[in-house]
Design a protein around this motif. Structure first.
Motif, PDB file in Angstrom:
ATOM      1  N   PHE A 176       0.988  -1.105   0.028  1.00  0.00           N
ATOM      2  CA  PHE A 176       0.021   0.090   0.126  1.00  0.00           C
ATOM      3  C   PHE A 176       0.904   1.097  -0.006  1.00  0.00           C
ATOM      4  CE2 PHE A 176      -2.660  -3.102   2.003  1.00  0.00           C
ATOM      5  CZ  PHE A 176      -3.690  -3.321   1.192  1.00  0.00           C
ATOM      6  N   SER A 177       2.103   0.997  -0.452  1.00  0.00           N
ATOM      7  CA  SER A 177       2.900   2.063  -0.480  1.00  0.00           C
ATOM      8  C   SER A 177       2.555   3.303  -1.374  1.00  0.00           C
ATOM      9  CB  SER A 177       4.588   1.747  -0.723  1.00  0.00           C
ATOM     10  OG  SER A 177       4.558   1.536  -1.889  1.00  0.00           O
ATOM     11  N   ALA A 178       1.797   3.021  -2.290  1.00  0.00           N
ATOM     12  CA  ALA A 178       1.550   4.166  -3.331  1.00  0.00           C
ATOM     13  C   ALA A 178       0.288   4.826  -2.918  1.00  0.00           C
ATOM     14  CB  ALA A 178       1.254   3.571  -4.764  1.00  0.00           C
ATOM     15  N   ILE A 179      -0.497   4.665  -1.671  1.00  0.00           N
ATOM     16  CA  ILE A 179      -1.710   5.154  -1.297  1.00  0.00           C
ATOM     17  C   ILE A 179      -1.556   6.587  -0.927  1.00  0.00           C
ATOM     18  CG2 ILE A 179      -1.756   4.667   1.154  1.00  0.00           C
ATOM     19  CD1 ILE A 179      -4.487   4.068   1.130  1.00  0.00           C
ATOM     20  N   GLY A 180      -0.473   7.127  -0.531  1.00  0.00           N
ATOM     21  CA  GLY A 180      -0.132   8.403  -0.317  1.00  0.00           C
ATOM     22  C   GLY A 180      -0.229   9.219  -1.530  1.00  0.00           C
ATOM     23  N   GLU A 181       0.213   8.715  -2.767  1.00  0.00           N
ATOM     24  CA  GLU A 181       0.359   9.382  -3.852  1.00  0.00           C
ATOM     25  C   GLU A 181      -0.972   9.723  -4.534  1.00  0.00           C
ATOM     26  OE1 GLU A 181       2.577   6.951  -6.533  1.00  0.00           O
ATOM     27  OE2 GLU A 181       4.222   6.976  -5.477  1.00  0.00           O
ATOM     28  N   ARG A 182      -2.152   9.076  -4.065  1.00  0.00           N
ATOM     29  CA  ARG A 182      -3.362   8.953  -4.806  1.00  0.00           C
ATOM     30  C   ARG A 182      -4.295   9.745  -3.814  1.00  0.00           C
ATOM     31  NH1 ARG A 182      -0.678   4.717  -6.478  1.00  0.00           N
ATOM     32  NH2 ARG A 182      -0.811   3.994  -8.675  1.00  0.00           N
ATOM     33  N   LEU A 183      -3.853  10.369  -2.681  1.00  0.00           N
ATOM     34  CA  LEU A 183      -4.731  11.108  -1.776  1.00  0.00           C
ATOM     35  C   LEU A 183      -4.768  12.546  -1.933  1.00  0.00           C
ATOM     36  CD1 LEU A 183      -3.852   9.102   1.340  1.00  0.00           C
ATOM     37  CD2 LEU A 183      -5.946   8.683   0.007  1.00  0.00           C
TER      38      LEU A 183
ATOM     39  N   LEU B  13     -14.064  10.673   6.659  1.00  0.00           N
ATOM     40  CA  LEU B  13     -14.624   9.397   7.175  1.00  0.00           C
ATOM     41  C   LEU B  13     -14.288   8.481   6.271  1.00  0.00           C
ATOM     42  CD1 LEU B  13     -16.569   8.241   8.938  1.00  0.00           C
ATOM     43  CD2 LEU B  13     -18.369   8.542   7.241  1.00  0.00           C
ATOM     44  N   VAL B  14     -13.571   7.469   6.851  1.00  0.00           N
ATOM     45  CA  VAL B  14     -13.274   6.261   6.313  1.00  0.00           C
ATOM     46  C   VAL B  14     -13.741   4.947   6.676  1.00  0.00           C
ATOM     47  CG1 VAL B  14     -10.810   4.900   5.858  1.00  0.00           C
ATOM     48  CG2 VAL B  14     -10.511   7.259   6.367  1.00  0.00           C
ATOM     49  N   ILE B  15     -14.359   4.612   5.649  1.00  0.00           N
ATOM     50  CA  ILE B  15     -15.338   3.190   5.845  1.00  0.00           C
ATOM     51  C   ILE B  15     -14.692   2.042   5.123  1.00  0.00           C
ATOM     52  CG2 ILE B  15     -17.537   2.222   5.587  1.00  0.00           C
ATOM     53  CD1 ILE B  15     -18.847   4.927   5.487  1.00  0.00           C
ATOM     54  N   GLY B  16     -14.519   1.103   5.940  1.00  0.00           N
ATOM     55  CA  GLY B  16     -13.885  -0.271   5.206  1.00  0.00           C
ATOM     56  C   GLY B  16     -14.537  -1.509   5.575  1.00  0.00           C
ATOM     57  N   ALA B  17     -14.507  -2.561   4.705  1.00  0.00           N
ATOM     58  CA  ALA B  17     -15.075  -3.681   5.004  1.00  0.00           C
ATOM     59  C   ALA B  17     -14.339  -4.935   4.230  1.00  0.00           C
ATOM     60  CB  ALA B  17     -16.477  -4.009   4.215  1.00  0.00           C
ATOM     61  N   GLY B  18     -14.090  -5.947   4.800  1.00  0.00           N
ATOM     62  CA  GLY B  18     -13.397  -7.066   4.380  1.00  0.00           C
ATOM     63  C   GLY B  18     -11.970  -7.162   5.291  1.00  0.00           C
ATOM     64  N   LYS B  19     -11.345  -8.346   4.672  1.00  0.00           N
ATOM     65  CA  LYS B  19     -10.201  -8.920   5.386  1.00  0.00           C
ATOM     66  C   LYS B  19      -8.856  -7.575   5.198  1.00  0.00           C
ATOM     67  CE  LYS B  19     -10.742 -12.661   3.159  1.00  0.00           C
ATOM     68  NZ  LYS B  19     -10.712 -13.693   2.466  1.00  0.00           N
ATOM     69  N   ALA B  20      -8.852  -6.918   4.124  1.00  0.00           N
ATOM     70  CA  ALA B  20      -7.734  -5.925   3.808  1.00  0.00           C
ATOM     71  C   ALA B  20      -8.114  -4.516   4.573  1.00  0.00           C
ATOM     72  CB  ALA B  20      -7.694  -5.942   2.263  1.00  0.00           C
ATOM     73  N   SER B  21      -9.208  -4.305   4.997  1.00  0.00           N
ATOM     74  CA  SER B  21      -9.600  -3.187   5.407  1.00  0.00           C
ATOM     75  C   SER B  21      -8.800  -2.649   6.549  1.00  0.00           C
ATOM     76  CB  SER B  21     -10.947  -2.849   5.929  1.00  0.00           C
ATOM     77  OG  SER B  21     -11.381  -3.837   7.083  1.00  0.00           O
ATOM     78  N   VAL B  22      -8.272  -3.453   7.434  1.00  0.00           N
ATOM     79  CA  VAL B  22      -7.458  -2.803   8.404  1.00  0.00           C
ATOM     80  C   VAL B  22      -5.875  -2.502   7.937  1.00  0.00           C
ATOM     81  CG1 VAL B  22      -6.168  -3.604  10.446  1.00  0.00           C
ATOM     82  CG2 VAL B  22      -8.570  -4.313  10.257  1.00  0.00           C
ATOM     83  N   ALA B  23      -5.422  -3.459   7.145  1.00  0.00           N
ATOM     84  CA  ALA B  23      -4.164  -2.967   6.410  1.00  0.00           C
ATOM     85  C   ALA B  23      -4.379  -1.885   5.451  1.00  0.00           C
ATOM     86  CB  ALA B  23      -3.667  -4.017   5.343  1.00  0.00           C
TER      87      ALA B  23
ATOM     88  N   ALA C 279      -3.331   5.648   7.545  1.00  0.00           N
ATOM     89  CA  ALA C 279      -2.820   6.274   8.962  1.00  0.00           C
ATOM     90  C   ALA C 279      -1.039   6.697   8.768  1.00  0.00           C
ATOM     91  CB  ALA C 279      -3.009   5.447  10.109  1.00  0.00           C
ATOM     92  N   VAL C 280      -0.436   5.971   8.319  1.00  0.00           N
ATOM     93  CA  VAL C 280       0.963   6.446   8.084  1.00  0.00           C
ATOM     94  C   VAL C 280       1.144   7.102   6.862  1.00  0.00           C
ATOM     95  CG1 VAL C 280       3.047   5.210   6.922  1.00  0.00           C
ATOM     96  CG2 VAL C 280       1.683   3.692   8.655  1.00  0.00           C
ATOM     97  N   SER C 281       0.351   7.134   5.992  1.00  0.00           N
ATOM     98  CA  SER C 281       0.201   8.238   4.705  1.00  0.00           C
ATOM     99  C   SER C 281       0.095   9.630   5.137  1.00  0.00           C
ATOM    100  CB  SER C 281      -0.343   7.796   3.481  1.00  0.00           C
ATOM    101  OG  SER C 281       0.203   6.668   3.001  1.00  0.00           O
ATOM    102  N   ARG C 282      -1.170   9.800   5.800  1.00  0.00           N
ATOM    103  CA  ARG C 282      -1.816  11.005   6.285  1.00  0.00           C
ATOM    104  C   ARG C 282      -2.193  10.815   7.722  1.00  0.00           C
ATOM    105  NH1 ARG C 282      -3.066  14.435   2.405  1.00  0.00           N
ATOM    106  NH2 ARG C 282      -3.030  15.565   4.056  1.00  0.00           N
ATOM    107  N   PRO C 283      -1.202  11.090   8.608  1.00  0.00           N
ATOM    108  CA  PRO C 283      -1.480  11.047  10.058  1.00  0.00           C
ATOM    109  C   PRO C 283      -2.153  12.303  10.694  1.00  0.00           C
ATOM    110  CG  PRO C 283       0.901  11.319   9.662  1.00  0.00           C
ATOM    111  CD  PRO C 283       0.298  11.017   8.400  1.00  0.00           C
TER     112      PRO C 283
END
Length: 64
Positions: A22-29, A38-48, A54-58
């Motif tokens: 997920f290292s590229a997530i910061g570039e796409r935000l 508001l961040v909503i997640g569902a599924g096994k990967a939502s915690v990751a 949280a690391v990209s945008r604390p």
């Protein structure tokens, strides 16, 4: 091919590593946001994915 099981395991490991990057997530935000996020997640990967966010945008997280 001397070790087909080892080859398949290495392919599986490579696929898991690629899907878990997920290292590229910061570039796409967006850089600047006004108001609440508001961040909503569902599924096994939502915690990751939330951890990567949280690391990209604390600054988006209220820690108080």
């Amino acid at each position: 091919m001397d070790d087909p099981e080892g080859f398949l395991r290495s392919l599986f490991s490579a696929a898991i590593a690629a899907a878990s990057d997920f290292s590229a997530i910061g570039e796409r935000l967006p850089a600047n946001l006004a108001g609440r996020v508001l961040v909503i997640g569902a599924g096994k990967a939502s915690v990751a994915m939330a951890d990567a966010l949280a690391v990209s945008r604390p600054d988006w997280f209220d820690t108080g």
